[in-house]
Design a protein around this motif. Structure first.
Motif, PDB file in Angstrom:
ATOM      1  N   VAL A 160       0.856  -1.175   0.000  1.00  0.00           N
ATOM      2  CA  VAL A 160       0.000   0.000   0.000  1.00  0.00           C
ATOM      3  C   VAL A 160       0.894   1.227   0.000  1.00  0.00           C
ATOM      4  O   VAL A 160       1.901   1.259   0.691  1.00  0.00           O
ATOM      5  N   VAL A 215       0.795  -4.632   4.032  1.00  0.00           N
ATOM      6  CA  VAL A 215      -0.260  -5.094   4.939  1.00  0.00           C
ATOM      7  C   VAL A 215      -0.323  -6.629   4.860  1.00  0.00           C
ATOM      8  O   VAL A 215      -0.516  -7.183   3.787  1.00  0.00           O
ATOM      9  N   TYR A 244      -5.308   1.219   2.303  1.00  0.00           N
ATOM     10  CA  TYR A 244      -5.505  -0.235   2.210  1.00  0.00           C
ATOM     11  C   TYR A 244      -6.828  -0.551   1.515  1.00  0.00           C
ATOM     12  O   TYR A 244      -6.882  -1.326   0.555  1.00  0.00           O
TER      13      TYR A 244
END
Lengths: 99, 511, 505
Positions: free
Chosen positions: C118, C128, C191
């Motif tokens: 991200v 992530v 995200y």
């Protein structure tokens, strides 16, 4: 005797959404105790090396094509409902929230 | 004339229909008359569909007259266990919680019956949600055994078995989760077969335990079961667990019945202790007859059978507790509003408290327990492992035998009320039938005579490997022929003639 | 109103720990387990079969396309695809859940152990960790009637529409996310935005948050910082914020929860483990259902469905068909288009990267495509309160740019043409024709207008002839006015100087 208590039966009844009467809780506690005494014998032979069987005949990858089929009409859907507003099912006020 | 028609097998009736000797309306009316005469005391039916049955029959007659090519069984009446969802006929699964529900769709087996032109004459009684071995757990009162009205007709499909035994229908549909087709057949002197799991579609059978349930035929003769099985069997894309196998004709298997050289394995664990002497006597006689006809009788062990009931009474209630969650008063069925109103949670709880009978509640609570946090591995998980052990036992046994055999149940029909106070003893009665459901293999029960001590019917159960249902039809038909040759008559011809004097006709829709 | 701690102060005292559960509605033609249309608008309770209504006797059958979509998504998330995965029943009673169990996947999800890169607005790259992605079915829709708010509290009764019941979902669950620090709100937004880009790129979901095609539940807890050398404090109690229906809300909700929890903890209070509801209007969360031991879902393998065992060939086929990962694609485009960091960030934040890609593909220069989309079109969209993509197509923008490049339109004229296109007057060329907006490139007409202007202002003409070229501005203005702006000012200037000498004294 099995360790099942009335409190447990009360909790199970709430999970199963059945408003058991106090008398039912008493009798079920004792019945479950004797049934569980018998069925708990499965733990004696279920050793870690034995795999679990969830389906009697092993199959896999049973899929459907992504093709639209026949639907119910709203009338058919609602025909058996205890209460509805003509297009949706009606229920009394909800206490809890969505999970 | 009409009395004679109800005494015919489905096969014989089908022949008379196809030659035009008898019309479907006549055949249907004869059975409706018989129901009106005897069902007041037998109580095999929850719903008699007189009007629609006669209309369906008239339609078949019209089509036949118009020269249309019809299925060989077209126009033959059939009774449907109330666990099966039927468009236009109320479907309750023996429960108050579904009282008056008329489904907007047909089970796949119903679609197949309708396509073949069979005439549905009504819905038969059963233990609530197929939970029981006696029909005493029906919310609409028990069915009575035509051989002795004081006794149970077996369960859960006591209604279908009694209807057939009382000549109210030539054959019927049943469902078998732990013996609900075979054990009623055993106690009523009829034939019943639980197909290989996946052999008949479950779509539209109200689920008790999804991994154990199977729909199957109930009849007075092996051939009639085979004919019905040929209609209802086969792949259904609406049931993911439905097998895609091409099945042989089971009627053909009956007609080619021969046991010469067949290896029949007697299950060591399912005889002796706890089995009624009269049951064992008829059982051994039957084996001797088969041996005389060239079968090779051996003995096989199924050591895990000892744990089968325990595993069954964890898996079945666990699945049932989830399957029965949909009965919540929102989309169909009963709604009970608690005094003074309440939230939807209260309404659901009150509805399920009043809508379910004692046995349903007992199994839901038991199943909820078996799946609950902290107990899953010990109970449900272990039970699934026992299932593996039972399957392994069968695989080993079938290496040495073509079919296995045992009495269908330990005793003949017990008295109504005798075991209702003791759920565990009722459960233990299923010892011989449950293993087949755990393993998914087919099983058939065929009558082998009457027990000497009580004059009540006794059945024998044959089991075959998965997908070998045809083998069962072969051995059962051979035994049936040997026995009838020996007796000089059918067993059911010896059943009491139910006196119409004490009867109250069951009206359409009444229960 | 809950007490909030200053955000910077909260970050000094606590480390935010995050976790996200994102639900994606798949855009298959039919539902997850029934052949009802996967469409939940329209008349209530019409897009349903006995399966979606949980009618007794009905049975589920898995939609093969939904499985393929789930595998593709799993692969795009960098996950491993399980050689065998299973469906399980999650048992709980709720009126929108037709069977009172949801068919989901429990301990055997179809995809597990992945990660998503991200990019944050400040240019920071963050990985992530993805724990799993699993398949499940959506529930029906409740409408609460009576009471003042239309919310569940105080309602007299509720109405249930099962059209949405059984819509295929993939739930993406992250591992616990550490290290976001002060960027936590931006990370949350980035995200979810990246997940949206991935599913849109795969073509497996409409992914419109406002329509609920993509839903985010955000888990947040705070961990008290300890002095260097001391062991880290244990993880704090988390809350799960639901009802976050836009990218902006995701960011705001995280910021709010950090400030709220920090204030409570700093006062010596404790955080209740509960779901919290985000309120877009007030910018706050409110307490929902507390989590408790009563949440016993009694998962068990769904006996009506069989294991999913994707062949290695199928997985490789789907892997080969994957579009580029958003982070890699962004890097490639930035280089190809020769944009500065700021230009590209600006474009990314506008959410119009795909539109620029398509506009460039239709023949426009990247800089021009970017200028139109992030400029005039975005402004108009903003003013109208609609999505920029609904106003014009990339092809129309490319055609507009081509007209400018050919000298047919000036920027000013092009803006008027765009307005016409947005108003539905047709293609840019059709608007040019219909409104007569093309640049006057006929020198004859220009010369006539220039001659007239010069002759009517002899003093200006004299100044130009004296070499005071800047005096030409007044004439150019007059000519442009006479031409109603439909002239190229540079050409007019050239001609003015030319005519000033050519005209007879």
């Amino acid at each position: 005797m099995s360790e099942i208590t009335q409190e447990q039966v009360t909790h199970l009844a709430s999970l199963a959404r059945i408003a058991l009467t106090p008398e039912e809780i008493v009798s079920l506690t004792s019945e479950l105790g004797s049934i569980m005494d018998h069925v708990a014998t499965v733990t004696e032979v279920a050793t870690p090396d034995v795999p679990a069987t969830s389906h009697p005949i092993p199959l896999q990858n049973v899929f459907r094509d992504d093709v639209v089929g026949q639907t119910l009409t709203a009338e058919e859907a609602l025909a058996g409902a205890p209460d509805h507003d003509g297009s949706r099912f009606r229920v009394t006020a909800i206490l809890g929230e969505e999970q | 004339m009409t009395t004679d028609l109800t005494r015919l097998t489905a096969d014989a009736l089908a022949t008379k229909l196809s030659t035009g000797e008898v019309s479907s309306v006549e055949a249907t009316q004869a059975h409706l008359d018989r129901i009106a005469a005897v069902d007041g005391s037998v109580h095999a039916f929850l719903h008699v569909a007189s009007d629609s049955a006669l209309a369906e029959a008239a339609d078949i007659d019209r089509r036949r007259a118009a020269g249309e090519e019809l299925h060989p069984l077209a126009g033959v009446p059939i009774a449907i266990k109330d666990v099966i969802v039927t468009k236009g006929m109320p479907t309750t699964s023996g429960s108050k919680i579904l009282e008056g529900w008329v489904p907007p769709y047909d089970a796949t087996v119903m679609t197949k019956l309708r396509a073949a032109g069979l005439v549905s004459i009504g819905k038969t009684n059963m233990d609530e949600f197929a939970m029981g071995s006696s029909t005493e757990h029906s919310a609409y009162g028990p069915t009575h055994n035509p051989w002795d009205l004081e006794r149970i007709p077996g369960g859960s499909g006591g209604g279908s078995a009694a209807a057939v035994a009382a000549f109210e229908a030539p054959f019927a549909l049943g469902s078998d989760t732990g013996g609900s087709i075979r054990q009623p057949a055993h106690v009523t002197g009829t034939v019943g077969l639980k197909p290989t799991y996946g052999g008949v579609s479950r779509y539209g059978a109200i689920a008790l335990a999804s991994s154990l349930d199977q729909i199957g035929p109930v009849s007075r003769t092996v051939l009639d079961s085979a004919l019905l099985h040929d209609v209802i069997g086969g792949h259904d894309p609406r049931d993911s667990t439905s097998l895609t196998d091409a099945w042989p004709s089971f009627a053909e298997a009956v007609r080619n019945a021969d046991v010469a050289g067949l290896r029949i394995g007697v299950i060591t664990e399912l005889q002796g202790d706890g089995f009624q002497p009269g049951v064992m006597e008829r059982f051994r006689e039957a084996l001797a007859l088969l041996e005389g006809a060239g079968a090779i009788i051996t003995e096989v062990g199924l050591p895990s059978v000892e744990h089968a009931i325990a595993a069954y009474y964890l898996i079945m209630p666990a699945e049932a507790s989830s399957n029965l969650a949909k009965f919540d008063s929102v989309r169909f069925g009963l709604r009970v509003n608690p005094k003074g109103g309440g939230t939807v949670e209260d309404v659901m709880s009150a509805t399920r408290e009043q809508g379910f009978g004692a046995e349903a509640k007992r199994r839901i609570i038991l199943g909820t327990y078996a799946l609950s946090a902290g107990y899953y591995d010990a109970y449900y998980g272990s039970a699934q492992k026992v299932r593996t052990l039972v399957q392994r036992d069968f695989a080993a046994a079938f290496a040495n035998a073509d079919v296995l055999v045992s009495p269908t149940a330990p005793t003949t029909a017990f008295k109504l009320g005798e075991k209702t106070g003791d759920p565990l003893s009722m459960y233990l009665n299923d010892i011989a039938t449950i293993p087949a459901n755990l393993a998914g293999i087919p099983g058939i029960s065929v009558p082998v005579g009457l027990a000497a001590e009580d004059g009540l019917p006794v059945g024998i159960q044959f089991l075959a490997p998965a997908r070998e249902d045809a083998r069962l039809y072969g051995v059962a038909a051979a035994l049936e022929a040997l026995l009838e040759q020996k007796w000089g008559h059918t067993l059911l011809s010896q059943a009491p003639d139910l006196s119409p004097s004490e009867m109250n006709a069951t009206d359409e829709g009444a229960v | 109103m809950a007490k909030l701690m200053d955000y910077d102060r909260a970050l000094e005292l606590f480390e935010p720990v995050l976790g996200f559960e994102v639900h994606i509605e798949l855009s298959t033609k039919t539902k997850m387990f029934s052949d009802a249309p996967n469409y939940f608008g329209g008349e209530p309770n019409t897009n349903i079969t006995p399966v979606d209504l949980g009618l007794p006797g009905s049975l589920p059958v898995v939609n093969g396309q939904a499985v393929r979509y789930a595998i593709s998504l799993g692969l795009a998330l960098g996950c491993s695809i399980a050689p065998t995965s299973r469906f399980a029943r999650k048992n709980y009673f709720y009126p929108d859940l037709a069977k009172n169990y949801q068919i989901s996947q429990s301990d055997e999800p179809i995809a597990f152990a992945g990660s998503v890169e991200v990019e944050l607005p400040n240019g920071r790259l963050f990985t992530v960790p993805i724990e799993r992605a699993h398949m499940e079915e959506d529930a029906g829709k409740l409408t609460h009637v009576g009471g003042a708010t239309g919310r569940i509290q105080g309602a007299e009764y509720s109405l249930v529409d099962y059209n949405r019941a059984g819509v295929p979902l993939v739930e993406i669950v992250t591992d616990i996310i550490y290290g976001a620090e002060a960027d936590a709100p931006e990370l949350a937004k980035a995200y979810v935005s990246t997940i949206r880009d991935i599913v849109v790129g795969l073509g497996i979901s409409e992914a419109r948050m406002e329509r609920g095609n993509l839903r985010c539940d955000a888990n947040i807890s705070l961990r008290r910082r300890t002095p260097e050398g001391e062991p880290p404090a244990p993880l704090g109690t988390r809350t799960e914020t639901k009802n976050v229906n836009s990218l902006r809300s995701v960011e705001r909700a995280i910021r709010y929860e950090i400030q709220r929890q920090a204030a409570i903890l700093d006062d010596g209070g404790t955080i209740t483990q509960e779901t919290r509801h985000w309120h877009e209007d007030t910018g706050q969360t409110s307490a929902g259902r507390p989590k408790s031991d009563a949440d016993d879902y009694r998962y068990f393998p769904e006996p009506d469905l069989l294991p999913v065992v994707p062949s290695p060939e199928l997985i490789e086929e789907l892997r080969a068909a994957l579009p580029e990962a958003p982070a890699i694609r962004r890097r490639r485009l930035k280089a190809e288009w020769n944009f500065t960091d700021l230009e590209f960030q600006d474009l990314t934040n506008s959410g119009l990267v795909n539109e620029v890609v398509e506009t460039v593909a239709a023949g426009a220069a990247p800089a021009a495509a970017r200028k139109w989309w992030t400029g005039e079109i975005a402004r108009t969209a903003n003013a109208q309160g609609v999505d920029a993509t609904t106003l014009v197509t990339p092809l129309q923008v490319a055609q507009l740019v081509a007209l400018v490049d050919a000298g047919t339109l000036t920027d000013r004229l092009a803006r008027q043409v765009l307005e016409g296109v947005i108003a539905g007057e047709g293609t840019p060329q059709q608007v040019v024709d219909a409104r007569g907006l093309a640049v006057v490139s006929d020198d004859g007409a220009l010369i006539a207008a220039i001659d007239e202007a010069l002759q009517s202002q002899p003093d200006v003409l004299a100044k130009i002839r004296d070499g005071k070229v800047q005096a030409a501005g007044a004439v150019i203005g007059a000519v442009m006015k006479a031409m109603k702006g439909q002239a190229d000012a540079a050409r007019v200037r050239e001609l003015v100087l030319e005519r000033a000498t050519a005209l007879p004294e």
